[in-house]
Design a protein around this motif. Structure first.
Motif, PDB file in Angstrom:
ATOM      1  N   LEU A  96      48.724  -7.692 -20.785  1.00 40.66           N
ATOM      2  CA  LEU A  96      48.120  -8.954 -20.364  1.00 40.66           C
ATOM      3  C   LEU A  96      46.892  -9.335 -21.202  1.00 40.66           C
ATOM      4  CD1 LEU A  96      48.170 -11.319 -18.397  1.00 40.66           C
ATOM      5  CD2 LEU A  96      46.858  -9.929 -16.781  1.00 40.66           C
ATOM      6  N   PRO A  97      45.933  -8.437 -21.437  1.00 35.53           N
ATOM      7  CA  PRO A  97      44.784  -8.844 -22.271  1.00 35.53           C
ATOM      8  C   PRO A  97      45.198  -9.251 -23.691  1.00 35.53           C
ATOM      9  CG  PRO A  97      44.290  -6.832 -21.052  1.00 35.53           C
ATOM     10  CD  PRO A  97      45.750  -7.076 -20.889  1.00 35.53           C
ATOM     11  N   GLN A  98      46.151  -8.523 -24.263  1.00 37.08           N
ATOM     12  CA  GLN A  98      46.605  -8.878 -25.607  1.00 37.08           C
ATOM     13  C   GLN A  98      47.310 -10.237 -25.611  1.00 37.08           C
ATOM     14  OE1 GLN A  98      48.689  -5.563 -27.592  1.00 37.08           O
ATOM     15  NE2 GLN A  98      47.995  -4.262 -25.889  1.00 37.08           N
ATOM     16  N   PHE A  99      48.090 -10.480 -24.557  1.00 28.45           N
ATOM     17  CA  PHE A  99      48.780 -11.768 -24.452  1.00 28.45           C
ATOM     18  C   PHE A  99      47.763 -12.907 -24.355  1.00 28.45           C
ATOM     19  CE2 PHE A  99      51.624 -14.656 -21.746  1.00 28.45           C
ATOM     20  CZ  PHE A  99      52.211 -15.218 -22.866  1.00 28.45           C
ATOM     21  N   ALA A 100      46.697 -12.706 -23.582  1.00 31.30           N
ATOM     22  CA  ALA A 100      45.656 -13.726 -23.460  1.00 31.30           C
ATOM     23  C   ALA A 100      44.946 -13.939 -24.801  1.00 31.30           C
ATOM     24  CB  ALA A 100      44.652 -13.326 -22.381  1.00 31.30           C
ATOM     25  N   ARG A 101      44.692 -12.865 -25.528  1.00 25.51           N
ATOM     26  CA  ARG A 101      44.030 -12.971 -26.831  1.00 25.51           C
ATOM     27  C   ARG A 101      44.887 -13.717 -27.854  1.00 25.51           C
ATOM     28  NH1 ARG A 101      39.311 -11.693 -29.108  1.00 25.51           N
ATOM     29  NH2 ARG A 101      40.056 -10.053 -30.495  1.00 25.51           N
ATOM     30  N   SER A 102      46.200 -13.724 -27.631  1.00 25.09           N
ATOM     31  CA  SER A 102      47.091 -14.414 -28.580  1.00 25.09           C
ATOM     32  C   SER A 102      46.876 -15.919 -28.570  1.00 25.09           C
ATOM     33  CB  SER A 102      48.556 -14.091 -28.257  1.00 25.09           C
ATOM     34  OG  SER A 102      48.947 -14.673 -27.019  1.00 25.09           O
ATOM     35  N   PHE A 103      46.170 -16.440 -27.555  1.00 24.94           N
ATOM     36  CA  PHE A 103      45.872 -17.870 -27.502  1.00 24.94           C
ATOM     37  C   PHE A 103      44.542 -18.194 -28.188  1.00 24.94           C
ATOM     38  CE2 PHE A 103      48.631 -17.289 -23.727  1.00 24.94           C
ATOM     39  CZ  PHE A 103      49.660 -18.141 -24.096  1.00 24.94           C
ATOM     40  N   GLY A 104      43.964 -17.232 -28.893  1.00 26.85           N
ATOM     41  CA  GLY A 104      42.761 -17.473 -29.676  1.00 26.85           C
ATOM     42  C   GLY A 104      41.476 -17.406 -28.904  1.00 26.85           C
ATOM     43  N   VAL A 105      41.423 -16.677 -27.797  1.00 27.32           N
ATOM     44  CA  VAL A 105      40.204 -16.560 -27.004  1.00 27.32           C
ATOM     45  C   VAL A 105      39.558 -15.207 -27.271  1.00 27.32           C
ATOM     46  CG1 VAL A 105      41.096 -18.090 -25.218  1.00 27.32           C
ATOM     47  CG2 VAL A 105      41.439 -15.631 -25.010  1.00 27.32           C
TER      48      VAL A 105
ATOM     49  N   SER B 113      55.547 -17.139 -10.491  1.00 23.24           N
ATOM     50  CA  SER B 113      54.373 -17.272 -11.354  1.00 23.24           C
ATOM     51  C   SER B 113      54.428 -16.294 -12.528  1.00 23.24           C
ATOM     52  CB  SER B 113      53.100 -17.050 -10.542  1.00 23.24           C
ATOM     53  OG  SER B 113      53.048 -15.738 -10.013  1.00 23.24           O
ATOM     54  N   THR B 114      54.960 -15.101 -12.296  1.00 18.21           N
ATOM     55  CA  THR B 114      55.065 -14.128 -13.391  1.00 18.21           C
ATOM     56  C   THR B 114      56.105 -14.574 -14.412  1.00 18.21           C
ATOM     57  OG1 THR B 114      54.435 -12.325 -11.901  1.00 18.21           O
ATOM     58  CG2 THR B 114      55.513 -11.714 -13.960  1.00 18.21           C
ATOM     59  N   GLY B 115      57.258 -15.041 -13.919  1.00 16.65           N
ATOM     60  CA  GLY B 115      58.269 -15.534 -14.850  1.00 16.65           C
ATOM     61  C   GLY B 115      57.773 -16.721 -15.657  1.00 16.65           C
ATOM     62  N   ALA B 116      57.022 -17.615 -15.005  1.00 13.08           N
ATOM     63  CA  ALA B 116      56.486 -18.777 -15.726  1.00 13.08           C
ATOM     64  C   ALA B 116      55.429 -18.359 -16.738  1.00 13.08           C
ATOM     65  CB  ALA B 116      55.895 -19.774 -14.730  1.00 13.08           C
ATOM     66  N   SER B 117      54.702 -17.255 -16.462  1.00 13.08           N
ATOM     67  CA  SER B 117      53.689 -16.792 -17.410  1.00 13.08           C
ATOM     68  C   SER B 117      54.310 -16.421 -18.756  1.00 13.08           C
ATOM     69  CB  SER B 117      52.950 -15.575 -16.832  1.00 13.08           C
ATOM     70  OG  SER B 117      52.232 -15.917 -15.663  1.00 13.08           O
ATOM     71  N   ALA B 118      55.554 -15.974 -18.726  1.00 13.53           N
ATOM     72  CA  ALA B 118      56.218 -15.618 -19.986  1.00 13.53           C
ATOM     73  C   ALA B 118      56.387 -16.831 -20.895  1.00 13.53           C
ATOM     74  CB  ALA B 118      57.573 -14.976 -19.691  1.00 13.53           C
ATOM     75  N   PHE B 119      56.355 -18.023 -20.317  1.00 14.65           N
ATOM     76  CA  PHE B 119      56.560 -19.251 -21.104  1.00 14.65           C
ATOM     77  C   PHE B 119      55.275 -20.075 -21.219  1.00 14.65           C
ATOM     78  CE2 PHE B 119      60.517 -18.060 -19.030  1.00 14.65           C
ATOM     79  CZ  PHE B 119      61.377 -17.964 -20.116  1.00 14.65           C
ATOM     80  N   ALA B 120      54.119 -19.469 -20.867  1.00 11.59           N
ATOM     81  CA  ALA B 120      52.840 -20.183 -20.953  1.00 11.59           C
ATOM     82  C   ALA B 120      52.553 -20.569 -22.404  1.00 11.59           C
ATOM     83  CB  ALA B 120      51.718 -19.314 -20.407  1.00 11.59           C
ATOM     84  N   GLN B 121      52.045 -21.789 -22.582  1.00 10.18           N
ATOM     85  CA  GLN B 121      51.767 -22.307 -23.928  1.00 10.18           C
ATOM     86  C   GLN B 121      50.276 -22.406 -24.215  1.00 10.18           C
ATOM     87  OE1 GLN B 121      54.322 -22.876 -26.154  1.00 10.18           O
ATOM     88  NE2 GLN B 121      55.492 -21.945 -24.457  1.00 10.18           N
ATOM     89  N   SER B 122      49.434 -22.093 -23.251  1.00  8.51           N
ATOM     90  CA  SER B 122      47.990 -22.149 -23.476  1.00  8.51           C
ATOM     91  C   SER B 122      47.302 -21.128 -22.580  1.00  8.51           C
ATOM     92  CB  SER B 122      47.442 -23.547 -23.167  1.00  8.51           C
ATOM     93  OG  SER B 122      47.503 -23.819 -21.769  1.00  8.51           O
ATOM     94  N   TYR B 123      46.055 -20.871 -22.904  1.00  9.62           N
ATOM     95  CA  TYR B 123      45.261 -19.919 -22.124  1.00  9.62           C
ATOM     96  C   TYR B 123      45.099 -20.396 -20.688  1.00  9.62           C
ATOM     97  CZ  TYR B 123      41.060 -17.519 -20.446  1.00  9.62           C
ATOM     98  OH  TYR B 123      40.153 -16.812 -19.696  1.00  9.62           O
ATOM     99  N   TRP B 124      44.834 -21.683 -20.494  1.00  7.57           N
ATOM    100  CA  TRP B 124      44.577 -22.180 -19.148  1.00  7.57           C
ATOM    101  C   TRP B 124      45.839 -22.197 -18.301  1.00  7.57           C
ATOM    102  CZ3 TRP B 124      39.939 -21.819 -17.590  1.00  7.57           C
ATOM    103  CH2 TRP B 124      38.892 -21.955 -18.477  1.00  7.57           C
TER     104      TRP B 124
END
Length: 510
Positions: free
Chosen positions: A41-50, A96-107
């Motif tokens: 999860l932290p690495q996935f969040a960092r992939s959005f440039g934060v 919500s977890t399944g949708a997180s796999a397709f999230a396009q932004s940090y927010w």
């Protein structure tokens, strides 16, 4: 006469309902799935440039929503029932977890993980409520141990499975977790659909226990502090400080931090189930007090570890202590609520205490470690657990034994009375009636060492011979058998009137 060596029926483990095993299996699968997602999860969040702080906020948002929504979850359990809230919470986390796999932004990821925290607290509170309501009263500790063991093994296995699937990318663990949650939702729905144990109670069928009612009991206040210390020390400080201690103080590789956490989990598993089971027999307080002290000792020992073997040894000791008191805490809450009440707010308060400790513990103790030392920070953490042990030593035993109820003068039992208490009172009334009938009729009773000698009764006023064992009992028996008559006895009355008048013995026998 030979004495049988077969075990008594009370010593045999009572078979648990199938529904309990379904919930234990569900907890195991949920924990594995969470272990898949947590490392990436932290690495996935960092992939959005934060930055690192923003990536950590994703984790905090999940825990914060669990904390804030816990009271609402408790009220939902009171209003809708455990089964509906449990299934609804699972579906929210799955979607919500399944949708997180397709999230396009940090927010987008932030909002979806926050929703997941709401669903998580829904199924956590309701699943614990279901386990409490469906558990046999004499096996609450054993069931709590099973439930905690399933969740713990899943938590330990999850990162291992996640490491094996790391080559599939950062998004795939979210998809796998969502599918696993959907499978658990369907399995639980099918298992509980026609279950009488899990069926919603009719309106007025269960007493509602409020948080204020539970707070009035010293045992509940003790378990809240104990769970706060558990959240701070086990879920907060251990996860935040031990990896840093391994790398920065002992100068080991980050992989050894995972080994230290695994050793802690091994200590947990070694005693978790046994502690829950034997607390049903010996009471909750011994395991709560000793377990808290052992965990406090192991946690403080982590702070003075200067070698890796010493660190692993103290981690194992801390795990043993946590394994002793974790399932016993849940069983103590079940004892406070009882099988004949619904305590959603009570369970929500119990969960909130751990979540609050998880949120505040790493921040406060981490600041202390930065300003002073790891040794002082972990010693303070151990002190929290020691204070919890002292608190348990000062309160009554939460487990009330049903085998030998103490009868009070007003006929009430000296234990929590629900359906069990009613059974005791009815059984006591039946025993009194049977004893009175046997005594009036001259029959031997269970507590009479020598049965009375049978004398032929020729009339209602027959008097036993002098020296007969019944001679001394005649006045007491006559007071039960005959209604007092007017001066002059029956001689001055119509014989038919005397014969047809019902006696007290007749009314007792009927």
């Amino acid at each position: 006469m030979s004495r049988s060596l077969a075990p008594r029926s009370s010593d045999r483990a009572e078979p648990l309902p199938v529904e309990i095993w379904v919930l234990v299996g569900g907890a195991f699968v949920i924990a594995i799935g969470f272990g898949l997602v947590a490392p990436v999860l932290p690495q996935f969040a960092r992939s959005f440039g934060v930055g690192v702080a923003a990536a950590s906020a994703i984790v905090s948002a999940f825990a914060l929503m669990r904390l804030l929504f816990a009271p609402v979850s408790g009220r939902l359990v009171q209003r809708l029932g455990e089964r509906s809230v449990y299934l609804g919470g699972l579906l929210i986390v799955a979607v919500s977890t399944g949708a997180s796999a397709f999230a396009q932004s940090y927010w987008q990821l932030m909002v979806l993980r926050s929703l997941g925290g709401i669903g998580s607290t829904m199924f956590t509170v309701s699943s614990l409520a279901l386990v409490i309501r469906m558990s046999p009263p004499a096996a609450r500790g054993r069931v709590s141990g099973l439930w905690s063991t399933g969740f713990l093994i899943g938590s330990v296995s999850g990162p291992l499975v996640g490491g094996a699937l790391s080559g599939l990318g950062l998004r795939m663990p979210f998809v796998i977790y969502a599918i696993a949650l959907l499978v658990v939702t369907v399995a639980v729905y099918l298992a509980l659909r026609n279950s009488q144990l899990a069926a919603p109670e009719p309106v007025g069928g269960l007493r509602m226990m409020s948080f204020r009612e539970a707070w009035a009991r010293s045992e509940y206040r003790a378990v809240l502090w104990s769970n706060f210390a558990n959240g701070a020390a086990i879920f907060g400080v251990r996860m935040a400080l031990v990896p840093l201690l391994v790398v920065e103080v002992l100068h080991q590789t980050p992989g050894m931090a995972g080994v230290a956490l695994t050793v802690f989990a091994a200590g947990n598993i070694a005693v978790l189930f046994a502690a829950g089971r034997y607390s049903d027999r010996w009471g909750r307080k011994p395991f709560l007090i000793v377990g808290s002290l052992v965990c406090a000792l192991g946690t403080a020992g982590l702070g003075i570890a200067d070698t890796l073997p010493w660190l692993l040894a103290t981690s194992f000791v801390a795990g043993l202590g946590a394994g002793m008191f974790t399932p016993t805490q849940q069983a103590a809450v079940a004892d406070i609520i009882g099988p004949n009440a619904r305590g959603g707010p009570v369970l929500a308060g119990f969960q909130m205490a751990a979540d609050l400790g998880t949120v505040l513990g790493p921040v406060a103790v981490g600041a202390l470690a930065q300003q002073a030392s790891y040794g002082l920070a972990l010693a303070v953490t151990g002190a929290l657990l020691a204070v919890a042990a002292v608190g348990w030593a000062l309160v009554p035993e939460p487990l009330r034994k049903r085998a030998e109820p103490v009868r009070k003068a007003d006929g009430e039992c000296d234990h929590l009375c629900g359906a069990d208490g009613a059974d005791h009172q009815l059984a006591g009334q039946d025993a009194e009636v049977e004893h009175a009938v046997n005594d009036a009729a001259g029959a031997p009773t269970a507590d009479s060492p020598v049965p009375p000698i049978a004398e032929p009764v020729t009339g209602e006023h027959s008097v036993p011979e002098v020296g007969s064992p019944e001679r001394s009992e005649a006045p007491a028996r006559d007071s039960i058998a005959r209604k007092p008559v007017a001066h002059g006895g029956a001689a001055g009355r119509d014989p038919a009137e005397v014969d047809t008048e019902p006696t007290a013995r007749d009314s007792v026998a009927r």
